[in-house]
Design a protein around this motif. Sequence first.
Motif, PDB file in Angstrom:
ATOM      1  N   ILE A 103       0.337  10.515  -7.754  1.00  0.00           N
ATOM      2  CA  ILE A 103       0.912  11.410  -8.917  1.00  0.00           C
ATOM      3  C   ILE A 103       0.833  10.591 -10.298  1.00  0.00           C
ATOM      4  O   ILE A 103       1.131  11.292 -11.133  1.00  0.00           O
ATOM      5  CB  ILE A 103       2.643  11.293  -8.426  1.00  0.00           C
ATOM      6  N   ALA A 104       0.397   9.537 -10.456  1.00  0.00           N
ATOM      7  CA  ALA A 104       0.094   8.783 -11.758  1.00  0.00           C
ATOM      8  C   ALA A 104      -1.162   8.024 -11.915  1.00  0.00           C
ATOM      9  O   ALA A 104      -0.999   6.859 -12.013  1.00  0.00           O
ATOM     10  CB  ALA A 104       1.363   7.958 -12.198  1.00  0.00           C
ATOM     11  N   PRO A 105      -2.340   8.720 -11.719  1.00  0.00           N
ATOM     12  CA  PRO A 105      -3.685   7.722 -11.718  1.00  0.00           C
ATOM     13  C   PRO A 105      -3.699   7.133 -12.819  1.00  0.00           C
ATOM     14  O   PRO A 105      -4.761   6.368 -12.841  1.00  0.00           O
ATOM     15  CB  PRO A 105      -4.556   8.839 -11.153  1.00  0.00           C
ATOM     16  N   THR A 106      -3.382   7.537 -14.031  1.00  0.00           N
ATOM     17  CA  THR A 106      -3.739   6.782 -15.248  1.00  0.00           C
ATOM     18  C   THR A 106      -2.745   5.865 -15.544  1.00  0.00           C
ATOM     19  O   THR A 106      -2.792   5.234 -16.615  1.00  0.00           O
ATOM     20  CB  THR A 106      -3.860   7.729 -16.378  1.00  0.00           C
ATOM     21  N   LEU A 107      -1.602   5.605 -14.817  1.00  0.00           N
ATOM     22  CA  LEU A 107      -0.550   4.874 -15.248  1.00  0.00           C
ATOM     23  C   LEU A 107      -1.081   3.334 -15.414  1.00  0.00           C
ATOM     24  O   LEU A 107      -2.032   2.804 -14.641  1.00  0.00           O
ATOM     25  CB  LEU A 107       0.536   4.947 -14.011  1.00  0.00           C
ATOM     26  N   SER A 108      -0.440   2.734 -16.487  1.00  0.00           N
ATOM     27  CA  SER A 108      -0.642   1.134 -16.697  1.00  0.00           C
ATOM     28  C   SER A 108       0.865   0.607 -16.427  1.00  0.00           C
ATOM     29  O   SER A 108       1.620   0.998 -17.125  1.00  0.00           O
ATOM     30  CB  SER A 108      -1.158   0.733 -17.921  1.00  0.00           C
ATOM     31  N   SER A 154       0.733  -1.189   0.062  1.00  0.00           N
ATOM     32  CA  SER A 154       0.038  -0.079  -0.131  1.00  0.00           C
ATOM     33  C   SER A 154       0.873   1.187   0.126  1.00  0.00           C
ATOM     34  O   SER A 154       0.654   2.159  -0.637  1.00  0.00           O
ATOM     35  CB  SER A 154      -0.975   0.031   1.248  1.00  0.00           C
ATOM     36  N   PHE A 155       1.982   1.395   0.624  1.00  0.00           N
ATOM     37  CA  PHE A 155       3.110   2.405   1.029  1.00  0.00           C
ATOM     38  C   PHE A 155       3.680   2.701  -0.459  1.00  0.00           C
ATOM     39  O   PHE A 155       4.237   3.657  -0.589  1.00  0.00           O
ATOM     40  CB  PHE A 155       3.897   2.121   1.912  1.00  0.00           C
ATOM     41  N   VAL A 156       3.407   1.804  -1.424  1.00  0.00           N
ATOM     42  CA  VAL A 156       3.988   2.203  -2.675  1.00  0.00           C
ATOM     43  C   VAL A 156       2.775   2.353  -3.757  1.00  0.00           C
ATOM     44  O   VAL A 156       2.589   3.435  -4.307  1.00  0.00           O
ATOM     45  CB  VAL A 156       4.698   0.756  -3.413  1.00  0.00           C
ATOM     46  N   LEU A 157       1.734   1.882  -3.715  1.00  0.00           N
ATOM     47  CA  LEU A 157       0.604   1.707  -4.565  1.00  0.00           C
ATOM     48  C   LEU A 157      -0.098   3.057  -4.658  1.00  0.00           C
ATOM     49  O   LEU A 157      -0.595   3.678  -5.308  1.00  0.00           O
ATOM     50  CB  LEU A 157      -0.364   0.779  -4.558  1.00  0.00           C
ATOM     51  N   ILE A 158      -0.542   3.659  -3.351  1.00  0.00           N
ATOM     52  CA  ILE A 158      -1.132   4.675  -2.926  1.00  0.00           C
ATOM     53  C   ILE A 158      -0.512   5.885  -3.506  1.00  0.00           C
ATOM     54  O   ILE A 158      -0.960   6.830  -4.232  1.00  0.00           O
ATOM     55  CB  ILE A 158      -1.707   4.735  -1.494  1.00  0.00           C
ATOM     56  N   PRO A 159       0.680   6.085  -2.854  1.00  0.00           N
ATOM     57  CA  PRO A 159       1.304   7.296  -3.372  1.00  0.00           C
ATOM     58  C   PRO A 159       1.921   7.328  -4.993  1.00  0.00           C
ATOM     59  O   PRO A 159       1.676   8.408  -5.462  1.00  0.00           O
ATOM     60  CB  PRO A 159       2.687   7.204  -2.677  1.00  0.00           C
ATOM     61  N   LEU A 160       1.877   6.206  -5.566  1.00  0.00           N
ATOM     62  CA  LEU A 160       2.065   5.952  -7.019  1.00  0.00           C
ATOM     63  C   LEU A 160       0.854   6.650  -7.642  1.00  0.00           C
ATOM     64  O   LEU A 160       0.995   7.489  -8.604  1.00  0.00           O
ATOM     65  CB  LEU A 160       2.479   4.929  -7.431  1.00  0.00           C
ATOM     66  N   PHE A 161      -0.259   6.201  -7.245  1.00  0.00           N
ATOM     67  CA  PHE A 161      -1.584   6.227  -7.788  1.00  0.00           C
ATOM     68  C   PHE A 161      -1.666   8.032  -7.546  1.00  0.00           C
ATOM     69  O   PHE A 161      -2.387   8.629  -8.697  1.00  0.00           O
ATOM     70  CB  PHE A 161      -2.545   5.686  -7.138  1.00  0.00           C
ATOM     71  N   THR A 183      -1.648  -3.842 -16.658  1.00  0.00           N
ATOM     72  CA  THR A 183      -2.503  -3.685 -15.845  1.00  0.00           C
ATOM     73  C   THR A 183      -2.605  -2.242 -15.380  1.00  0.00           C
ATOM     74  O   THR A 183      -1.724  -1.520 -15.104  1.00  0.00           O
ATOM     75  CB  THR A 183      -1.968  -4.528 -14.487  1.00  0.00           C
ATOM     76  N   GLN A 184      -3.703  -1.638 -15.232  1.00  0.00           N
ATOM     77  CA  GLN A 184      -4.029  -0.610 -14.983  1.00  0.00           C
ATOM     78  C   GLN A 184      -3.869  -0.231 -13.369  1.00  0.00           C
ATOM     79  O   GLN A 184      -4.426  -1.041 -12.543  1.00  0.00           O
ATOM     80  CB  GLN A 184      -5.601   0.190 -15.114  1.00  0.00           C
ATOM     81  N   LEU A 185      -3.160   0.678 -13.080  1.00  0.00           N
ATOM     82  CA  LEU A 185      -2.944   0.930 -11.785  1.00  0.00           C
ATOM     83  C   LEU A 185      -3.880   0.975 -10.661  1.00  0.00           C
ATOM     84  O   LEU A 185      -3.856   0.489  -9.630  1.00  0.00           O
ATOM     85  CB  LEU A 185      -1.554   2.305 -11.381  1.00  0.00           C
ATOM     86  N   LYS A 186      -4.902   1.758 -11.093  1.00  0.00           N
ATOM     87  CA  LYS A 186      -6.304   1.956 -10.524  1.00  0.00           C
ATOM     88  C   LYS A 186      -6.989   0.781 -10.021  1.00  0.00           C
ATOM     89  O   LYS A 186      -7.497   0.559  -9.213  1.00  0.00           O
ATOM     90  CB  LYS A 186      -7.057   2.875 -11.284  1.00  0.00           C
ATOM     91  N   SER A 187      -6.888  -0.411 -10.929  1.00  0.00           N
ATOM     92  CA  SER A 187      -7.231  -1.557 -10.626  1.00  0.00           C
ATOM     93  C   SER A 187      -6.687  -2.267  -9.380  1.00  0.00           C
ATOM     94  O   SER A 187      -7.454  -3.278  -8.725  1.00  0.00           O
ATOM     95  CB  SER A 187      -7.202  -2.578 -11.712  1.00  0.00           C
TER      96      SER A 187
END
Length: 164
Positions: free
Chosen positions: A131-136, A122-129, A141-145
Amino acid sequence: MAQVYVALGANLANPISQLNNACEALLSLAAPQSFSVSPYYRSAPMGDVEQPDYVNAVAGFKTELTPIELLNALQSIENQQGRLRELRWGPRTLDLDLLLYDKQCIDSPRLTVPHYGMRERSFVLIPLFDIAPTLSLPDNTQLKSLISDALRAELVIAQDSNDE
């Protein structure tokens, strides 16, 4: 020029200052106007070692460095900030992990990209999201998923990276 994402973590020697100093150092590796950093989050440490909570963030930027040159630069920043590699998942002044390097998949003795544990942290995925909510990811795999309410509940904002 490659788009990269780097996880930052610290739980010793004033962790927020450690992350602020690391961001200043990372700026020197970044192309002009390409640097962004998430808010800082508090998270429980991994593993069985008794230690303080961590402060974590993710930075994103464009760089001309190759993956190994970037890894060397990240390890140099860690060392300059007093990083000692004494205990796996132990306390540290600074931990910088290369999460993503463009859409590349790298599996070498020194470097694995995407970072091997990023999908479970979580401490990687949430901060990554943040700054990059549309990242795949490289496997499309879509990050938001990968983001859930339960994952979000594991973290508390420690400080917005823009606050002083």
